[in-house]
Scaffold this motif. Structure first.
Motif, PDB file in Angstrom:
ATOM      1  N   GLY A   5       0.810  -1.207   0.000  1.00  0.00           N
ATOM      2  CA  GLY A   5       0.000   0.000   0.000  1.00  0.00           C
ATOM      3  C   GLY A   5       0.850   1.267   0.000  1.00  0.00           C
ATOM      4  O   GLY A   5       2.088   1.234   0.019  1.00  0.00           O
ATOM      5  N   ILE A   6       0.165   2.406  -0.024  1.00  0.00           N
ATOM      6  CA  ILE A   6       0.818   3.718  -0.098  1.00  0.00           C
ATOM      7  C   ILE A   6       0.179   4.635   0.930  1.00  0.00           C
ATOM      8  O   ILE A   6      -1.060   4.708   1.029  1.00  0.00           O
ATOM      9  N   GLU A   7       1.001   5.353   1.694  1.00  0.00           N
ATOM     10  CA  GLU A   7       0.483   6.315   2.667  1.00  0.00           C
ATOM     11  C   GLU A   7      -0.211   7.465   1.930  1.00  0.00           C
ATOM     12  O   GLU A   7       0.214   7.871   0.840  1.00  0.00           O
ATOM     13  N   PRO A   8      -1.298   8.012   2.497  1.00  0.00           N
ATOM     14  CA  PRO A   8      -2.037   9.096   1.811  1.00  0.00           C
ATOM     15  C   PRO A   8      -1.165  10.296   1.479  1.00  0.00           C
ATOM     16  O   PRO A   8      -1.306  10.895   0.410  1.00  0.00           O
ATOM     17  N   GLU A   9      -0.243  10.678   2.383  1.00  0.00           N
ATOM     18  CA  GLU A   9       0.592  11.852   2.129  1.00  0.00           C
ATOM     19  C   GLU A   9       1.617  11.598   1.023  1.00  0.00           C
ATOM     20  O   GLU A   9       2.207  12.559   0.490  1.00  0.00           O
ATOM     21  N   ALA A  10       1.863  10.333   0.671  1.00  0.00           N
ATOM     22  CA  ALA A  10       2.842  10.027  -0.380  1.00  0.00           C
ATOM     23  C   ALA A  10       2.214   9.983  -1.761  1.00  0.00           C
ATOM     24  O   ALA A  10       2.929  10.032  -2.766  1.00  0.00           O
ATOM     25  N   LEU A  11       0.886   9.909  -1.863  1.00  0.00           N
ATOM     26  CA  LEU A  11       0.232   9.805  -3.159  1.00  0.00           C
ATOM     27  C   LEU A  11       0.539  10.981  -4.087  1.00  0.00           C
ATOM     28  O   LEU A  11       0.790  10.777  -5.283  1.00  0.00           O
TER      29      LEU A  11
ATOM     30  N   PHE B 255      12.482  10.715  -9.747  1.00  0.00           N
ATOM     31  CA  PHE B 255      13.433  10.205  -8.752  1.00  0.00           C
ATOM     32  C   PHE B 255      12.761   9.790  -7.436  1.00  0.00           C
ATOM     33  O   PHE B 255      13.458   9.489  -6.474  1.00  0.00           O
ATOM     34  N   GLN B 256      11.433   9.790  -7.368  1.00  0.00           N
ATOM     35  CA  GLN B 256      10.757   9.447  -6.118  1.00  0.00           C
ATOM     36  C   GLN B 256      10.607   7.940  -6.011  1.00  0.00           C
ATOM     37  O   GLN B 256      10.218   7.265  -6.975  1.00  0.00           O
ATOM     38  N   GLN B 257      10.904   7.419  -4.813  1.00  0.00           N
ATOM     39  CA  GLN B 257      10.712   6.008  -4.508  1.00  0.00           C
ATOM     40  C   GLN B 257       9.890   5.937  -3.239  1.00  0.00           C
ATOM     41  O   GLN B 257      10.379   6.214  -2.150  1.00  0.00           O
ATOM     42  N   ILE B 258       8.610   5.635  -3.384  1.00  0.00           N
ATOM     43  CA  ILE B 258       7.672   5.657  -2.263  1.00  0.00           C
ATOM     44  C   ILE B 258       7.473   4.245  -1.764  1.00  0.00           C
ATOM     45  O   ILE B 258       7.132   3.332  -2.533  1.00  0.00           O
ATOM     46  N   ALA B 259       7.675   4.048  -0.456  1.00  0.00           N
ATOM     47  CA  ALA B 259       7.459   2.732   0.146  1.00  0.00           C
ATOM     48  C   ALA B 259       7.255   2.929   1.639  1.00  0.00           C
ATOM     49  O   ALA B 259       7.704   3.915   2.210  1.00  0.00           O
ATOM     50  N   PRO B 260       6.538   1.987   2.320  1.00  0.00           N
ATOM     51  CA  PRO B 260       6.386   2.087   3.776  1.00  0.00           C
ATOM     52  C   PRO B 260       7.729   2.108   4.470  1.00  0.00           C
ATOM     53  O   PRO B 260       8.727   1.596   3.969  1.00  0.00           O
TER      54      PRO B 260
ATOM     55  N   GLU C  61      -5.649   2.842   0.170  1.00  0.00           N
ATOM     56  CA  GLU C  61      -6.262   3.175   1.454  1.00  0.00           C
ATOM     57  C   GLU C  61      -5.230   3.349   2.564  1.00  0.00           C
ATOM     58  O   GLU C  61      -5.572   3.679   3.684  1.00  0.00           O
ATOM     59  N   GLY C  62      -3.964   3.111   2.261  1.00  0.00           N
ATOM     60  CA  GLY C  62      -2.923   3.278   3.262  1.00  0.00           C
ATOM     61  C   GLY C  62      -2.004   2.077   3.308  1.00  0.00           C
ATOM     62  O   GLY C  62      -2.092   1.141   2.489  1.00  0.00           O
ATOM     63  N   ALA C  63      -1.087   2.093   4.269  1.00  0.00           N
ATOM     64  CA  ALA C  63      -0.107   1.024   4.402  1.00  0.00           C
ATOM     65  C   ALA C  63      -0.810  -0.312   4.659  1.00  0.00           C
ATOM     66  O   ALA C  63      -1.712  -0.411   5.493  1.00  0.00           O
ATOM     67  N   GLY C  64      -0.370  -1.342   3.913  1.00  0.00           N
ATOM     68  CA  GLY C  64      -0.921  -2.676   4.088  1.00  0.00           C
ATOM     69  C   GLY C  64      -2.232  -2.914   3.385  1.00  0.00           C
ATOM     70  O   GLY C  64      -2.802  -3.998   3.521  1.00  0.00           O
TER      71      GLY C  64
END
Length: 516
Positions: free
Chosen positions: A451-457, A464-469, A501-504
């Motif tokens: 999943g993806i945190e709301p603030e990271a969307l 160059f962005q790498q989004i992960a928990p 919806e968020g992490a996980g």
């Protein structure tokens, strides 16, 4: 010792800036050649002061008096900028020079008394900031004095003073705290945006309680003035008015009246607000620049790591291939070399596409293509990778739909979405869907991964962005895949969005493209 003193005296004579030495009684006793050249006549050669020292010009004597009154032991005093005519030019225009004097103590010895050194700095060429500020202070001081005279002149009914007040742009007002009566001139009414003195509210002019005879916080000490800035919104727009006031107590030390002035400071206030906005914009731009620099550094480190891993694998399997004799080992080594070679090829392609996109040279050869069939082929290419992680790749809901697009570029988009879904899904399902909605072809990739945190969307499709928990550790890749996918889809008049919806809770990426 004598030779050293002589050398020191010669150095003093050759100093580029004018210097004047005073004794402990602040009497001139010595000057260098530069001082003589500027103020003592072009023919003066001796560093010693002439006998007729009292013939110094008035500005010099006034300057020395200021030094005597302001210089403190062990401190350095810098005079205001003053005009001192030079003796080195014949033209009066060239004679006019502005100087600033820096005065400092020279400690005495057992055999010599302490001295004072004046160093003259030529301030003629400096920007006129100090002069402007001095004029502002003088103007404010003059306005303050004008206000003090207002009260006395108004009582005498001096109409000439009223006209002078209007010419100065000052509004004058007075409040009788016992009757709450407000008296003011026309300029004050214009400043406050009202038609009559009876329309003025006490809160416009006062800071503090409005009850009769009340003690105001700003009147804790006698004759303590106050000021405030009032924003007035009227037919001509928003204006800023400076209000200054002073309370007058009666014999019982209770406030009897308050009088003051108003001044339109809109231009100054607008300039201040513009400067604040510029400072804020500059700070934001600097923060963005610093963040971009950090991101580029991280990108360079990621590129180095990502290129080194498959290269090391290729080298290792190549060395083992030389020693292998069994066909199974040779086949395994060949497969590993091909797999890592494809990985390198994908990264190099992303880097090349990134450079081409940044320079506006990314080419697209658009022609009719079946998006469903294209997506199914890409799914089969990555199915082995998904099975290697124990994931179930579902691609049964794929409808045929023809669009106008670049087949290789669209494969790149689908491959990036599926590869990301597999990378960030530790267990569960990755699903690929292609449907038709009205006049649009919709391609979706869903996963049950991290999943993806709301603030990271909002940052997901940035370069160059790498989004992960936070708990996922280091993320492989260059941080270019989604950025490239966004621009490739935009080049096909389409859109790409992400939802989670968020992490996980997994993530869903949706691509929308116009049908042919």
């Amino acid at each position: 010792m004598q030779k050293r003193l002589t050398e020191t005296a010669e150095l003093f004579l050759r100093l580029a800036e004018p210097h004047l030495i005073l004794d402990e009684r602040f009497e001139p006793i010595l000057a260098n050649a530069a001082w003589h050249a500027c103020f003592g006549g072009a023919g003066a050669q001796s560093p010693a002061m002439p006998a007729a020292v009292t013939e110094l010009a008035g500005p010099h004597l006034s300057l020395i008096d200021s030094v005597a009154g302001n210089l403190r032991h062990g401190k350095t005093w810098r005079s205001p900028v003053v005009r001192l005519d030079c003796a080195t030019h014949e033209s009066p225009r060239e004679n006019a020079h502005c100087w600033q004097v820096v005065a400092s103590h020279i400690s005495g010895t057992d055999t010599a008394a302490p001295l004072v050194c004046l160093r003259y700095e030529d301030a003629t060429g400096r920007p006129a900031i100090e002069e402007v500020e001095g004029r502002k202070r003088a103007c404010n001081h003059a306005r303050g004095r004008l206000h003090q005279q207002l009260l006395a002149q108004r009582a005498a009914g001096n109409s000439q003073f009223e006209r002078a007040l209007d010419l100065a742009g000052l509004g004058a007002w007075e409040i009788d705290l016992h009757t709450e009566e407000v008296r003011c001139n026309d300029q004050c009414l214009r400043d406050l945006g009202v038609r009559a003195a009876s329309d003025i509210e006490l809160t416009h002019l006062l800071i503090g309680p409005e009850q009769k005879g009340a003690t105001f916080p700003w009147m804790e000490s006698d004759s303590c003035p106050y000021e405030r800035e009032l924003q007035v919104v009227g037919a001509v727009g928003t204006r800023w008015i400076l209000i200054k006031g002073l309370g007058y107590p009666d014999q019982g030390n209770a406030l009897r009246s308050v009088a003051g002035i108003t001044l339109d400071i809109t231009s100054r206030k607008v300039h201040e607000l513009e400067l604040d906005a510029l400072v804020q914009n500059e700070r934001s731009a600097r923060q963005r620049s610093e963040a971009l620099a950090r991101t580029v550094d991280q990108f360079v480190a990621a590129v180095s790591h990502e290129l080194r891993s498959p290269l090391n694998a290729i080298i290792s399997w190549g060395e083992l291939l030389q020693l292998a004799t069994e066909p199974t080992h040779i086949a395994r080594a060949g497969e590993a070399i091909r797999r890592n070679g494809r990985q390198l090829a994908h990264m190099v392609d992303d880097l090349l596409d990134s450079g081409a996109l940044a320079t506006g040279k990314l080419s697209m050869n658009r022609q009719p293509v079946d998006l469903g069939a294209l997506a199914a082929l890409v799914a089969e290419d990555v199915r082995k990778t998904a099975q290697g992680k124990g994931l179930h790749l579902v691609s049964s809901s794929i409808a045929p739909c023809r669009i106008m697009g670049d087949e290789s570029r669209l494969k790149q988009v689908v491959w990036n979405l599926l590869a990301n879904a597999i990378k960030f899904t530790d267990a569960g399902v990755v699903e690929l869907l292609v449907t038709v909605l009205e006049d649009r072809a919709i391609l979706s990739v869903r996963d049950t991964g991290r999943g993806i945190e709301p603030e990271a969307l909002p940052l997901l499709f940035d370069r160059f962005q790498q989004i992960a928990p936070q708990s996922s550790g280091r993320v492989g890749g260059l941080g270019l895949g989604l950025w490239l996918a966004k621009h490739i889809v935009a080049g096909h008049e389409g859109t790409i969005t992400a939802k989670s919806e968020g992490a996980g809770c997994g993530a869903t990426f949706t691509v929308s493209l116009p049908l042919l």
